[in-house]
Structure formats: C-alpha cells, structure tokens
Design a protein around this motif. Structure first.
Motif, short mmCIF file in Angstrom:
data_model
loop_
_atom_site.label_atom_id
_atom_site.label_comp_id
_atom_site.label_asym_id
_atom_site.label_seq_id
_atom_site.Cartn_x
_atom_site.Cartn_y
_atom_site.Cartn_z
N HIS A 136 0.82 -1.20 0.00
CA HIS A 136 0.00 0.00 0.00
C HIS A 136 0.87 1.27 0.00
N LEU A 137 2.03 1.17 0.64
CA LEU A 137 2.87 2.35 0.77
C LEU A 137 3.56 2.73 -0.54
N ARG A 138 3.49 1.83 -1.54
CA ARG A 138 4.09 2.14 -2.83
C ARG A 138 3.08 2.76 -3.80
N SER A 139 1.85 2.92 -3.36
CA SER A 139 0.82 3.49 -4.23
C SER A 139 1.03 5.00 -4.33
N ALA A 140 1.37 5.47 -5.54
CA ALA A 140 1.65 6.89 -5.72
C ALA A 140 0.41 7.73 -5.46
N LYS A 141 -0.75 7.18 -5.78
CA LYS A 141 -2.00 7.93 -5.67
C LYS A 141 -2.28 8.34 -4.23
N MET A 142 -1.98 7.45 -3.29
CA MET A 142 -2.35 7.71 -1.89
C MET A 142 -1.16 7.94 -0.98
N LYS A 143 0.05 7.95 -1.56
CA LYS A 143 1.24 8.09 -0.73
C LYS A 143 1.23 9.39 0.07
N ARG A 144 0.82 10.47 -0.58
CA ARG A 144 0.80 11.77 0.11
C ARG A 144 -0.18 11.74 1.28
N ALA A 145 -1.35 11.15 1.05
CA ALA A 145 -2.35 11.07 2.13
C ALA A 145 -1.83 10.24 3.29
N VAL A 146 -1.21 9.10 2.96
CA VAL A 146 -0.69 8.21 4.01
C VAL A 146 0.35 8.94 4.85
N LEU A 147 1.28 9.62 4.18
CA LEU A 147 2.35 10.30 4.91
C LEU A 147 1.83 11.46 5.76
N LEU A 148 0.90 12.24 5.19
CA LEU A 148 0.33 13.36 5.96
C LEU A 148 -0.38 12.86 7.21
N ILE A 149 -1.19 11.82 7.04
CA ILE A 149 -1.95 11.30 8.18
C ILE A 149 -1.02 10.64 9.19
N ALA A 150 -0.03 9.91 8.71
CA ALA A 150 0.91 9.25 9.63
C ALA A 150 1.66 10.29 10.46
N VAL A 151 2.15 11.32 9.81
CA VAL A 151 2.89 12.36 10.54
C VAL A 151 1.99 13.06 11.55
N GLY A 152 0.78 13.43 11.12
CA GLY A 152 -0.14 14.10 12.03
C GLY A 152 -0.53 13.24 13.22
N SER A 153 -0.69 11.92 12.97
CA SER A 153 -1.13 11.02 14.04
C SER A 153 -0.01 10.64 15.00
N ILE A 154 1.23 11.00 14.66
CA ILE A 154 2.36 10.73 15.54
C ILE A 154 2.82 11.99 16.27
N VAL A 155 3.06 13.05 15.52
CA VAL A 155 3.71 14.24 16.09
C VAL A 155 2.83 14.93 17.12
N VAL A 156 1.56 15.18 16.77
CA VAL A 156 0.68 15.93 17.68
C VAL A 156 0.41 15.16 18.98
N PRO A 157 -0.05 13.89 18.93
CA PRO A 157 -0.28 13.19 20.20
C PRO A 157 1.00 12.96 21.01
N PHE A 158 2.13 12.77 20.32
CA PHE A 158 3.39 12.61 21.06
C PHE A 158 3.72 13.90 21.81
N GLY A 159 3.52 15.04 21.15
CA GLY A 159 3.75 16.32 21.81
C GLY A 159 2.83 16.54 22.99
N LEU A 160 1.54 16.18 22.82
CA LEU A 160 0.59 16.31 23.92
C LEU A 160 0.95 15.36 25.07
N GLY A 161 1.43 14.16 24.71
CA GLY A 161 1.85 13.22 25.74
C GLY A 161 3.03 13.73 26.54
#
Length: 424
Positions: free
Chosen positions: A98-123
């Motif tokens: 799934h991570l090699r799909s060019a169509k959704m790669k941007r969405a995957v990376l944006l969501i992954a970064v957002g779901s890690i950085v913000v909650p980690f900072g809040l934690g």
C-alpha cells in the motif's frame, strides 16, 4: 516426594487460572460482538474484570486463591511468549505494498505524521505536567517520553479487524488508514526501543555506539542472511493445500525465538524479535495465511487472554483517587483530541471530504492491544506508576470502544452499507 507434590500444586494453580482466563475471555468476546464491538475489546475488558477492579475487589479471598498476590512467574512467561508469537503475526500481516501506491502516498504520509507528532507532543506535555503529583520519584524526562509514545500509538491488529468487519479493507479509506497506522506503529516501536534503551542504560557514548552497531548488524543480518534463508526454507518446505509442514513450523519458531534473544541482548526487548521475524515472512502470502489459520488462531484464543488478564491484574480502576479522575479526563482529552483533530485536517489536506476525513480520524484513534504492550513495558521498567498505568489502560479501552459507534454513524453518510459486526 515433596517436590513432586509442589509441582503438581503449581500445575493445578496454572490450569485453574487458564480455565478462568480463557473462559472469561470467550464469554466477553461473544458479549461484545453481540453489541457490535470487536470481540477482542471484550477480552480486554474480561482481563480488567478479573483484576482488582472487580473480581479482586468484591471477592478478594477467591481472587487470592486463584491468582495469588501477583501474577505467577509461569503466567508472566506465558504472556511474554504469547506476545512474541503475536508480534510475529503482526509483522507477517503487514502489507507494505500500500505504501508504494503513488496515488495515496501523500495522504498516508500526511496522516501518519499528524497522528504521531501531535499526540506525542501532547503526551510529553501531559507527562511533564503530571509528573510532580503522579510520578514524583520517577525521572521526568523518561516518564514524559513514555506518556508521549502511549498517546502516539495506533493499534494495527485491532484496526485491521475493524476494517474487515466494516468491509473497508479494499476501499481508499481502509488502505490509507491501515498504511498510515503501519507507519505509526513502526515509528512508535522504534521510539519505544530507543526510549527503553535510554531509560535502562548507563548512558555513554561508547554504550550508544555499541547499541547502534548491534542494531545495524541485526538489520543487515535480516536483509542479507535471514531473508534469503526464509525464501530457501519456503522452497524447501512449501505450503501445500494451506498446511504448514512441521519442519517449516519448527524452523520458523526457532528463527522467531532466536531473534527474540538477539533483540533482548541488544536491549530492545524480545517481542521486537518476534516482529522482525514476521517481517521476514510478510511477502509470502500463502505462508502467512496458513500460519494465521494453524498457529495464529490458537495464539489469539490461548495466549492473548493470558496477556489481557496479566494486564488486568495490574490495573485497579477503584484505586484512582478523586484527584486522579481529573488527570484521567485530561488523558482522555489529549489522547482523543490529539489523534482525531490532526488526522481530520491532514485528511482534508490530502483531498478527502469532511465525512471521509472524520472516518479516517476515528480509525486512527484506535489503540487497544499495541497500547497495552507499550504500557506494560513502561510499567515493568518502573517508569509508569500504578495510577498513570491505570489511566492509560482506561484510555486504550475507551478510544477503541469509540471506533465502532463512530463508524456506524459516519459510514452511511458516504453511502457505505454497514452490516452487523462479524466475529472478531
């Protein structure tokens, strides 16, 4: 003669505990599936109910007779072996295609970064804010780091089950969610390994260099020695009619446990060895399906309830003070808001509409099993005190319980037909 009697008594005690654990887990699994929730959530709740939060509180004498004052070494080891087997299955189930799909790669990376950085900072913020009152005797940096990882994690195994139940596995939303969660988990495990190494080591330049060299050697061995070996093994003993040859199963177990020893010696916990072993096999779908059917199902039915009860025996919901309840509200708010808000806006930025973004945010809020593994590591190392451990366990259950109802509310707005939850 006395030693034989003692061994028989120990066996009796363990068998009794297993009957109670497995029986309670199955009953709660069925009850939660009947309510439209993943059955594994019922198993987690069963583990909590068997601990001091209910059974141990109202029937302390019976609880002491069955489980003892604390989990026995045998049950502790069973839970850890079960985790290694489970982490192998999680690694083998990862679909990096799934991570090699060019169509959704941007969405995957944006969501992954957002779901890690913000909650980690809040934690981190939550950890530093609560440390003086909840963990006064614990290193504030390490405590805050564990809180950060605890809020940042997403549970790939449970998310995968939920996607199957709601028939989302082949939809763009499902593919993006599981791919982003995969990145989230890999990053989370790396962070956890680094934090654990930092927390348990006498930190020095030489020690850090040795640790990095050992990890690099292990990665090279996985890529250039073990991966070709696995390919050869599957040619030597191929899966036939969905059945694993006994020799292949035996060698796989040896590789898995050997990698567990290797990662333990490096200082990043034996369960990471199970995960690494699973990654070696994930390209071989016929093996993965056969393993899931023959070994994985047994692991879920036998070992997982042991781990959930092991966690439940450490969790005392009734031990939270009125002051702790205020912190619990903050934990829940930071955990839920820290996932849902950034994932929603990341999804919108990636081109999903409001309803689709809300669904993705709800999916990424799922924590459950992976969260409990992280919490037990922090607790065992002594960097998560009892009260915070309990609050984070509650958070893991609540955030996962939210997912099903939210999906049943949101999915019909996209035209997706929601059926009754299938067996988890």
């Amino acid at each position: 003669m006395a030693s034989v009697h003692a061994n028989e008594q120990l066996l009796f005690s363990i068998l009794l505990q297993l009957i109670v654990m497995i029986g309670a887990a199955r009953m709660m699994n069925a009850a939660f599936r009947a309510m439209g929730q993943p059955g594994v959530i019922g198993e987690i709740v069963a583990g909590l109910l068997l601990g001091p939060s209910l059974f141990g509180h109202f029937f302390p004498g019976v609880s002491l007779a069955v489980f003892g004052a604390k989990p026995s070494p045998a049950i502790t080891m069973l839970s850890q072996i079960g985790l290694i087997l489970l982490m192998f299955q999680i690694g083998a189930d990862f679909d990096f295609g799934h991570l090699r799909s060019a169509k959704m790669k941007r969405a995957v990376l944006l969501i992954a970064v957002g779901s890690i950085v913000v909650p980690f900072g809040l934690g981190l913020w939550l950890g530093f804010a609560s440390q003086p009152s909840i963990a006064p005797g614990i290193d504030p940096v390490i405590y805050a780091l564990f809180c950060g990882v605890a809020l940042a994690i997403t549970a790939v195994p449970i998310l995968g089950r939920i996607l199957r139940e709601f028939r989302l596995t082949r939809t763009p939303i499902g593919v993006v969610a599981i791919s982003a969660a995969a990145i989230n988990d890999v990053v989370g495990w790396v962070m956890l390994a680094c934090i654990s190494a930092y927390a348990t080591a006498v930190f020095s330049g030489a020690f850090l260099l040795w640790r990095l060299v050992a990890i690099a050697v292990l990665l090279c061995a996985l890529r250039f020695v073990l991966a070709p070996l696995v390919d050869w093994l599957l040619r030597r003993w191929p899966v036939v009619d969905g059945r694993l040859p006994a020799n292949l199963m035996a060698v796989t177990l040896c590789i898995m446990f050997g990698l567990g020893i290797a990662t333990y010696q490096i200082g990043i916990f034996a369960i990471f060895g199970g995960f690494a072993a699973g990654l070696l096999f994930h390209r071989h779908t016929d093996f993965v399906e056969a393993w899931s059917s023959q070994v994985g199902h047994f692991t879920l039915v036998f070992f997982l309830p042991v781990f959930f009860t092991f966690t439940g025996l450490r969790t005392n919901l009734l031990g939270l003070s009125p002051a702790d309840l205020g912190w619990l509200v903050l934990v829940l708010a930071a955990a839920v808001g820290g996932k849902i808000v950034p994932v929603f806006f990341a999804s919108r930025a990636a081109g999903f509409d409001t309803n689709e973004s809300s669904i993705l945010a709800s999916l990424m809020n799922t924590r459950a099993l992976m969260e409990l593994i992280v919490l037990n590591i922090g607790y065992d190392l002594g960097f998560l005190p009892q009260n915070m451990f309990t609050m984070l366990v509650v958070m893991a259950v609540v955030t996962t319980l939210m997912t099903g109802p939210l999906l049943r509310l949101l999915l019909p707005r996209t035209g997706h037909v929601v059926l009754r939850a299938a067996e988890a």
